[in-house]
Design a protein around this motif. Structure first.
Motif, mmCIF file in Angstrom:
data_model
loop_
_atom_site.group_PDB
_atom_site.id
_atom_site.type_symbol
_atom_site.label_atom_id
_atom_site.label_comp_id
_atom_site.label_asym_id
_atom_site.label_seq_id
_atom_site.Cartn_x
_atom_site.Cartn_y
_atom_site.Cartn_z
ATOM 1 N N VAL A 30 0.817 -1.202 0.000
ATOM 2 C CA VAL A 30 0.000 0.000 0.000
ATOM 3 C C VAL A 30 0.851 1.253 0.000
ATOM 4 O O VAL A 30 1.870 1.334 0.678
ATOM 5 N N ASN A 31 0.435 2.190 -0.787
ATOM 6 C CA ASN A 31 0.931 3.556 -0.721
ATOM 7 C C ASN A 31 -0.275 4.378 -0.307
ATOM 8 O O ASN A 31 -1.314 4.328 -0.972
ATOM 9 N N LEU A 32 -0.169 5.113 0.763
ATOM 10 C CA LEU A 32 -1.320 5.809 1.333
ATOM 11 C C LEU A 32 -1.080 7.304 1.395
ATOM 12 O O LEU A 32 0.046 7.739 1.680
ATOM 13 N N PHE A 33 -2.120 8.061 1.159
ATOM 14 C CA PHE A 33 -2.004 9.511 1.072
ATOM 15 C C PHE A 33 -3.195 10.177 1.764
ATOM 16 O O PHE A 33 -4.298 9.627 1.800
ATOM 17 N N TRP A 34 -2.944 11.352 2.270
ATOM 18 C CA TRP A 34 -4.003 12.283 2.625
ATOM 19 C C TRP A 34 -3.775 13.565 1.818
ATOM 20 O O TRP A 34 -2.683 14.130 1.841
ATOM 21 N N TYR A 35 -4.843 13.968 1.122
ATOM 22 C CA TYR A 35 -4.835 15.227 0.400
ATOM 23 C C TYR A 35 -5.849 16.154 1.056
ATOM 24 O O TYR A 35 -6.846 15.711 1.647
ATOM 25 N N VAL A 36 -5.626 17.441 0.897
ATOM 26 C CA VAL A 36 -6.540 18.450 1.429
ATOM 27 C C VAL A 36 -6.913 19.418 0.312
ATOM 28 O O VAL A 36 -6.098 19.708 -0.573
ATOM 29 N N GLN A 37 -8.154 19.861 0.353
ATOM 30 C CA GLN A 37 -8.626 20.842 -0.617
ATOM 31 C C GLN A 37 -9.248 22.001 0.142
ATOM 32 O O GLN A 37 -10.356 21.869 0.688
ATOM 33 N N SER A 79 -6.003 0.629 8.297
ATOM 34 C CA SER A 79 -6.406 2.013 8.541
ATOM 35 C C SER A 79 -5.247 2.975 8.377
ATOM 36 O O SER A 79 -4.079 2.604 8.526
ATOM 37 N N PHE A 80 -5.608 4.213 8.092
ATOM 38 C CA PHE A 80 -4.625 5.286 7.936
ATOM 39 C C PHE A 80 -5.317 6.561 8.394
ATOM 40 O O PHE A 80 -5.702 7.407 7.606
ATOM 41 N N ASN A 81 -5.471 6.713 9.685
ATOM 42 C CA ASN A 81 -6.233 7.823 10.249
ATOM 43 C C ASN A 81 -5.391 9.083 10.362
ATOM 44 O O ASN A 81 -4.216 9.038 10.727
ATOM 45 N N LEU A 82 -6.030 10.186 10.083
ATOM 46 C CA LEU A 82 -5.382 11.496 10.111
ATOM 47 C C LEU A 82 -5.693 12.181 11.424
ATOM 48 O O LEU A 82 -6.835 12.143 11.886
ATOM 49 N N ARG A 83 -4.690 12.860 11.988
ATOM 50 C CA ARG A 83 -4.894 13.527 13.280
ATOM 51 C C ARG A 83 -4.223 14.892 13.291
ATOM 52 O O ARG A 83 -3.223 15.117 12.595
ATOM 53 N N LYS A 84 -4.825 15.766 14.088
ATOM 54 C CA LYS A 84 -4.176 17.033 14.409
ATOM 55 C C LYS A 84 -4.591 17.393 15.821
ATOM 56 O O LYS A 84 -5.794 17.411 16.119
ATOM 57 N N PRO A 85 -3.651 17.657 16.700
ATOM 58 C CA PRO A 85 -3.986 17.854 18.113
ATOM 59 C C PRO A 85 -4.819 19.109 18.376
ATOM 60 O O PRO A 85 -5.639 19.114 19.295
ATOM 61 N N SER A 86 -4.606 20.158 17.591
ATOM 62 C CA SER A 86 -5.288 21.414 17.866
ATOM 63 C C SER A 86 -5.540 22.128 16.536
ATOM 64 O O SER A 86 -4.606 22.623 15.909
ATOM 65 N N VAL A 87 -6.785 22.163 16.119
ATOM 66 C CA VAL A 87 -7.090 22.722 14.804
ATOM 67 C C VAL A 87 -7.249 24.234 14.875
ATOM 68 O O VAL A 87 -7.525 24.816 15.925
ATOM 69 N N GLN A 88 -7.055 24.836 13.698
ATOM 70 C CA GLN A 88 -7.252 26.273 13.545
ATOM 71 C C GLN A 88 -8.359 26.508 12.534
ATOM 72 O O GLN A 88 -8.694 25.605 11.745
ATOM 73 N N TRP A 89 -8.880 27.717 12.541
ATOM 74 C CA TRP A 89 -9.938 28.062 11.591
ATOM 75 C C TRP A 89 -9.473 27.794 10.154
ATOM 76 O O TRP A 89 -10.242 27.345 9.311
ATOM 77 N N GLU A 115 -11.757 20.275 2.783
ATOM 78 C CA GLU A 115 -12.174 18.904 2.562
ATOM 79 C C GLU A 115 -10.924 18.034 2.503
ATOM 80 O O GLU A 115 -9.933 18.387 1.869
ATOM 81 N N TYR A 116 -10.999 16.913 3.189
ATOM 82 C CA TYR A 116 -9.850 16.031 3.344
ATOM 83 C C TYR A 116 -10.148 14.697 2.666
ATOM 84 O O TYR A 116 -11.197 14.090 2.883
ATOM 85 N N PHE A 117 -9.212 14.242 1.857
ATOM 86 C CA PHE A 117 -9.378 13.000 1.111
ATOM 87 C C PHE A 117 -8.251 12.029 1.437
ATOM 88 O O PHE A 117 -7.073 12.388 1.389
ATOM 89 N N CYS A 118 -8.652 10.826 1.717
ATOM 90 C CA CYS A 118 -7.704 9.729 1.874
ATOM 91 C C CYS A 118 -7.599 9.019 0.526
ATOM 92 O O CYS A 118 -8.608 8.881 -0.188
ATOM 93 N N ALA A 119 -6.416 8.564 0.162
ATOM 94 C CA ALA A 119 -6.249 7.886 -1.115
ATOM 95 C C ALA A 119 -5.222 6.774 -0.971
ATOM 96 O O ALA A 119 -4.315 6.841 -0.139
ATOM 97 N N VAL A 120 -5.365 5.769 -1.819
ATOM 98 C CA VAL A 120 -4.464 4.618 -1.749
ATOM 99 C C VAL A 120 -3.898 4.292 -3.109
ATOM 100 O O VAL A 120 -4.556 4.492 -4.133
ATOM 101 N N ARG A 121 -2.649 3.866 -3.123
ATOM 102 C CA ARG A 121 -1.975 3.317 -4.294
ATOM 103 C C ARG A 121 -1.532 4.355 -5.299
ATOM 104 O O ARG A 121 -1.699 5.540 -5.103
#
Lengths: 109, 115
Positions: free
Chosen positions: A31-38, A73-83, A88-94
């Motif tokens: 697996v190659n795993l990614f998180w992209y943000v838009q 699983s490949f869960n995304l985390r951030k301890p303290s978010v900002q405005w 929109e957040y996308f998980c992608a594989v391969r």
């Protein structure tokens, strides 16, 4: 066939709250795993990626993700978010990317 | 490095017309991908090129769709006899296959509306 499932379609939280977005994949090979943000009005940008090695991956803007092979699983985390994390957040594989449906995150001041 | 560019950014057309979109990848990238994204969904793979060779096409790519990358640089995606169901955002991405951990970089997309 490979597939990607994102658990939440919409998340609303306040500034300084912690964020965790779930992503599960179905794929039998390496697996190659990614998180992209838009961000609003912008194009897809890479947040972080996992190919091998340390399963805890750190990305830009304080985001990190953990690859748990046994849970697919490949869960995304951030301890303290900002405005400014409203996006929109996308998980992608391969390589020929298979995307999840995305999670719209709204951070309120 | 100017990133991946796409032209036009928006296109409105009438059903039955043909449309063509262009993608200019990052200059040193040898792979180029096309995706389609509809509202509330993640991008869906359509096709990809390595240099000028089209290596894979999705089942989503009906015979009304054709893509080219004639000189291994820019690519075009043409939709013939457009239908309302073709309305979507068409995304282009490029990457370098020789890089350990191939990563795709996306353009801003072309938003198509078929009336």
């Amino acid at each position: 066939a490979q597939s990607v499932s994102q658990h939440n379609h919409h998340v609303i939280l306040s500034e300084a709250a912690s964020l965790e977005l779930g992503c599960n994949y179905s794929y039998g090979g390496t697996v190659n795993l990614f998180w992209y943000v838009q961000y609003p009005g912008q194009h897809l940008q890479l947040l972080l990626k996992y190919f091998s090695g340390d399963p805890l991956v750190k990305g830009i803007k304080g985001f990190e993700a953990e690859f748990i092979k046994s849970k697919f699983s490949f869960n995304l985390r951030k301890p303290s978010v900002q405005w400014s994390d409203t996006a929109e957040y996308f998980c992608a594989v391969r390589g020929k990317l298979q995307f999840g449906a995305g999670t719209q995150v709204v951070v309120t001041p | 490095d100017t990133g991946v560019s796409q032209d036009p950014r928006h296109k409105i057309t009438k059903r039955g017309q043909n449309v063509t979109f262009r993608c200019d990848p990052i200059s040193e990238h040898n792979r180029l991908y096309w995706y389609r994204q509809t509202l509330g969904q993640g991008p869906e793979f359509l096709t990809y090129f390595q240099n000028e060779a089209q290596l894979e096409k999705s089942r989503l790519l009906s015979d009304r769709f054709s893509a080219e990358r004639p000189k291994g640089s820019f690519s075009t995606l043409e939709i013939q006899r457009t239908e309302q169901g073709d309305s979507a955002m068409y995304l282009c991405a490029s990457s370098y296959s020789g890089q350990a951990g191939e990563t795709q970089y996306f353009g801003p997309g072309t938003r198509l509306l078929v009336l």
